[in-house]
Motif scaffolding. Structure first.
Motif, PDB file in Angstrom:
ATOM      1  N   UNK A 162      49.044  60.089 114.812  1.00 41.42           N
ATOM      2  CA  UNK A 162      49.993  60.919 115.772  1.00 41.42           C
ATOM      3  C   UNK A 162      51.027  60.045 116.173  1.00 41.42           C
ATOM      4  N   UNK A 163      51.003  58.700 116.281  1.00 45.21           N
ATOM      5  CA  UNK A 163      51.884  57.828 116.976  1.00 45.21           C
ATOM      6  C   UNK A 163      52.659  57.183 115.892  1.00 45.21           C
ATOM      7  N   UNK A 164      52.402  57.019 114.760  1.00 48.13           N
ATOM      8  CA  UNK A 164      53.212  56.091 113.960  1.00 48.13           C
ATOM      9  C   UNK A 164      53.993  56.968 113.057  1.00 48.13           C
ATOM     10  N   UNK A 165      55.550  56.480 113.230  1.00 50.95           N
ATOM     11  CA  UNK A 165      56.573  57.126 112.567  1.00 50.95           C
ATOM     12  C   UNK A 165      57.241  56.384 111.584  1.00 50.95           C
ATOM     13  N   UNK A 166      57.404  56.534 110.462  1.00 51.90           N
ATOM     14  CA  UNK A 166      57.961  55.983 109.457  1.00 51.90           C
ATOM     15  C   UNK A 166      59.586  56.282 109.502  1.00 51.90           C
ATOM     16  N   UNK A 167      60.661  55.500 109.642  1.00 54.58           N
ATOM     17  CA  UNK A 167      61.949  55.903 110.005  1.00 54.58           C
ATOM     18  C   UNK A 167      62.806  55.675 109.073  1.00 54.58           C
ATOM     19  N   UNK A 168      62.182  54.490 108.022  1.00 58.60           N
ATOM     20  CA  UNK A 168      63.058  54.344 106.944  1.00 58.60           C
ATOM     21  C   UNK A 168      61.900  53.561 105.852  1.00 58.60           C
ATOM     22  N   UNK A 169      62.124  53.966 104.717  1.00 54.79           N
ATOM     23  CA  UNK A 169      61.370  53.530 103.476  1.00 54.79           C
ATOM     24  C   UNK A 169      61.263  54.519 102.707  1.00 54.79           C
ATOM     25  N   UNK A 170      59.805  54.538 101.977  1.00 54.54           N
ATOM     26  CA  UNK A 170      59.691  55.298 100.642  1.00 54.54           C
ATOM     27  C   UNK A 170      58.283  55.602 100.576  1.00 54.54           C
ATOM     28  N   UNK A 171      58.067  56.719  99.916  1.00 47.45           N
ATOM     29  CA  UNK A 171      56.667  57.235  99.655  1.00 47.45           C
ATOM     30  C   UNK A 171      56.683  56.934  98.053  1.00 47.45           C
ATOM     31  N   UNK A 172      55.634  56.451  97.514  1.00 48.72           N
ATOM     32  CA  UNK A 172      55.229  56.258  96.148  1.00 48.72           C
ATOM     33  C   UNK A 172      54.287  57.029  95.744  1.00 48.72           C
ATOM     34  N   UNK A 173      54.609  57.878  94.549  1.00 48.79           N
ATOM     35  CA  UNK A 173      53.400  58.572  94.114  1.00 48.79           C
ATOM     36  C   UNK A 173      52.433  57.583  93.345  1.00 48.79           C
ATOM     37  N   UNK A 174      51.276  57.714  93.682  1.00 56.28           N
ATOM     38  CA  UNK A 174      50.288  56.901  93.022  1.00 56.28           C
ATOM     39  C   UNK A 174      50.187  57.047  91.396  1.00 56.28           C
ATOM     40  N   UNK A 175      50.525  58.507  91.138  1.00 55.01           N
ATOM     41  CA  UNK A 175      50.158  58.902  89.650  1.00 55.01           C
ATOM     42  C   UNK A 175      51.386  58.459  88.762  1.00 55.01           C
ATOM     43  N   UNK A 176      52.744  58.985  89.489  1.00 60.31           N
ATOM     44  CA  UNK A 176      53.790  58.800  88.538  1.00 60.31           C
ATOM     45  C   UNK A 176      54.738  57.426  88.987  1.00 60.31           C
ATOM     46  N   UNK A 177      54.309  56.810  90.111  1.00 58.47           N
ATOM     47  CA  UNK A 177      55.294  55.737  90.511  1.00 58.47           C
ATOM     48  C   UNK A 177      56.718  56.038  90.924  1.00 58.47           C
ATOM     49  N   UNK A 178      56.781  57.609  90.985  1.00 62.70           N
ATOM     50  CA  UNK A 178      58.164  58.012  91.584  1.00 62.70           C
ATOM     51  C   UNK A 178      58.115  57.797  93.103  1.00 62.70           C
ATOM     52  N   UNK A 179      59.406  57.091  93.350  1.00 61.37           N
ATOM     53  CA  UNK A 179      59.682  56.857  94.718  1.00 61.37           C
ATOM     54  C   UNK A 179      60.505  58.001  95.604  1.00 61.37           C
ATOM     55  N   UNK A 180      60.057  58.403  96.637  1.00 63.01           N
ATOM     56  CA  UNK A 180      60.668  59.456  97.360  1.00 63.01           C
ATOM     57  C   UNK A 180      61.445  58.463  98.762  1.00 63.01           C
TER      58      UNK A 180
END
Length: 93
Positions: free
Chosen positions: A59-77
């Protein structure tokens, strides 16, 4: 609020939380919050300090900049200003 954490835990993919936490702290701080790699088995009580650390992580960690990476497709969001853009391109639907 440790009771809230107790209610949320069964809904989490806990191993993904641990992996994400390790990756986040690898880049920003060498000392992550003290949470175990695996949760206690059914019926075992979770220590109060672990619940407090999990509350902080969830509840207290907030990602402001970066990317999420799908573990199956490696697509970056991308994440910009704390908002992940998870809209797929037309050719990905």
């Amino acid at each position: 609020d440790t009771e809230l954490v107790r209610k949320v835990l069964p809904k989490l993919q806990y191993s993904a939380v641990v992996a994400a936490l390790a990756e986040i702290y690898e880049k920003v701080d060498p000392k992550p919050p003290a949470i175990p790699n695996e949760l206690a088995q059914d019926g075992e009580e979770i220590e109060e300090s672990v619940l407090e650390a999990l509350h902080h992580v969830l509840f207290n960690i907030h990602i402001l900049e970066g990317e999420l990476i799908c573990p199956d497709t490696q697509r970056k969001f991308p994440i910009k200003q704390g908002i992940p853009n998870m809209i797929l391109h037309e050719d990905e639907i």
